[in-house]
Design an enzyme around this catalytic site. Sequence first.
Site, PDB file in Angstrom:
ATOM      1  N   PHE A 192       0.598  -1.443   0.049  1.00 40.66           N
ATOM      2  CA  PHE A 192       0.376   0.200   0.236  1.00 40.66           C
ATOM      3  C   PHE A 192       0.420   1.718  -0.195  1.00 40.66           C
ATOM      4  O   PHE A 192       1.769   1.579   0.489  1.00 40.66           O
ATOM      5  CB  PHE A 192      -0.994  -0.080   1.208  1.00 40.66           C
ATOM      6  N   ASP A 193       0.606   2.072  -0.906  1.00 39.97           N
ATOM      7  CA  ASP A 193       1.448   3.726   0.140  1.00 39.97           C
ATOM      8  C   ASP A 193       0.324   4.187   0.832  1.00 39.97           C
ATOM      9  O   ASP A 193      -0.601   3.150   1.050  1.00 39.97           O
ATOM     10  CB  ASP A 193       0.152   4.702  -1.471  1.00 39.97           C
ATOM     11  N   GLY A 194       1.005   5.303   1.330  1.00 48.24           N
ATOM     12  CA  GLY A 194       0.424   5.886   2.646  1.00 48.24           C
ATOM     13  C   GLY A 194      -0.553   6.605   2.521  1.00 48.24           C
ATOM     14  O   GLY A 194      -1.906   6.230   1.981  1.00 48.24           O
TER      15      GLY A 194
END
Length: 299
Positions: A160-162
């Site tokens: 995941f990106d944040g």
Amino acid sequence: MAVDLAGKLRVGISSRALFELGESHALFETRGVEEYSSYQIAHENEPLGEGVAFGLVKKLLALKNQHEESSVEVILLSRNSADTGLRIFNAIEHHGLNITRAVFSRGETPWKYAEALGVHLFLSADAGDVRLALGAGIAAATILPSTVGDNPSPQLRIAFDGDAVVFSDEAELIYKTRGLEAFIEHERSKANTPLASGPFRPFLEALHRIQRNTNPQDSPIRTALVTARNAPTHKRVIHTLRAWGVRIDEAVFLGGVEKGPVLKAFGADIFFDDQAAHCDSARQHVATGHVPVTSVQRA
């Protein structure tokens, strides 16, 4: 007696994300629904090839009913009609996928059924459907074209990106409107203040509920946060995950370095990001879902 899906990890997926339907979809776009329907019916016994998200779904289904706590339900949500959808179900049977529930909406957007069925994640090749699902608070992503093969590891690996994905886009908006220095100062001053939730927090938490009943070394799922943040803005991320009580197995703070090769090294079965440039890098190496976050999702 009604079947209760509560407690299960529920993933909704479109037929074009699951299978290779490029030829027939091109026919639909150029010659219309009647030609498309005739084509699908005429070819309904011909197996469909694997789509970009096929490997992910195969691994999700491998988790199904391994343990009561980790049971998974994958639900087909398709714009096909029941008539043309027969080819999709034949392909599901051909590939030995344990998918038994489906919605065929005959041209209408199926995202509302994702909401009704309480799915934790909705994957589609239609960006419009994804935006509607995100607007309703459902974790959703547009599956991007990619030619990468499946990750051969039996472990399900999700990255995941944040900001704007797991977390809200509050900090990202400061970076976009006021620049890097303002972003760093803001995040330094808020280091101990948890970030608000992004659209993918519920999905991450559903994965964590499976993970917490397994030894980290033997878990069937491994997660990673792959973010453009670096020190000192990493602190707020760590404190936020602690406050949520959510486990992330690996965290990579890249500070703007290209994400694609890092995701390949992690062995991601899928990666979710809101930035088109990061998605373009990622999809050269791993299956990628674009999260088209708009102001509707801002905390």
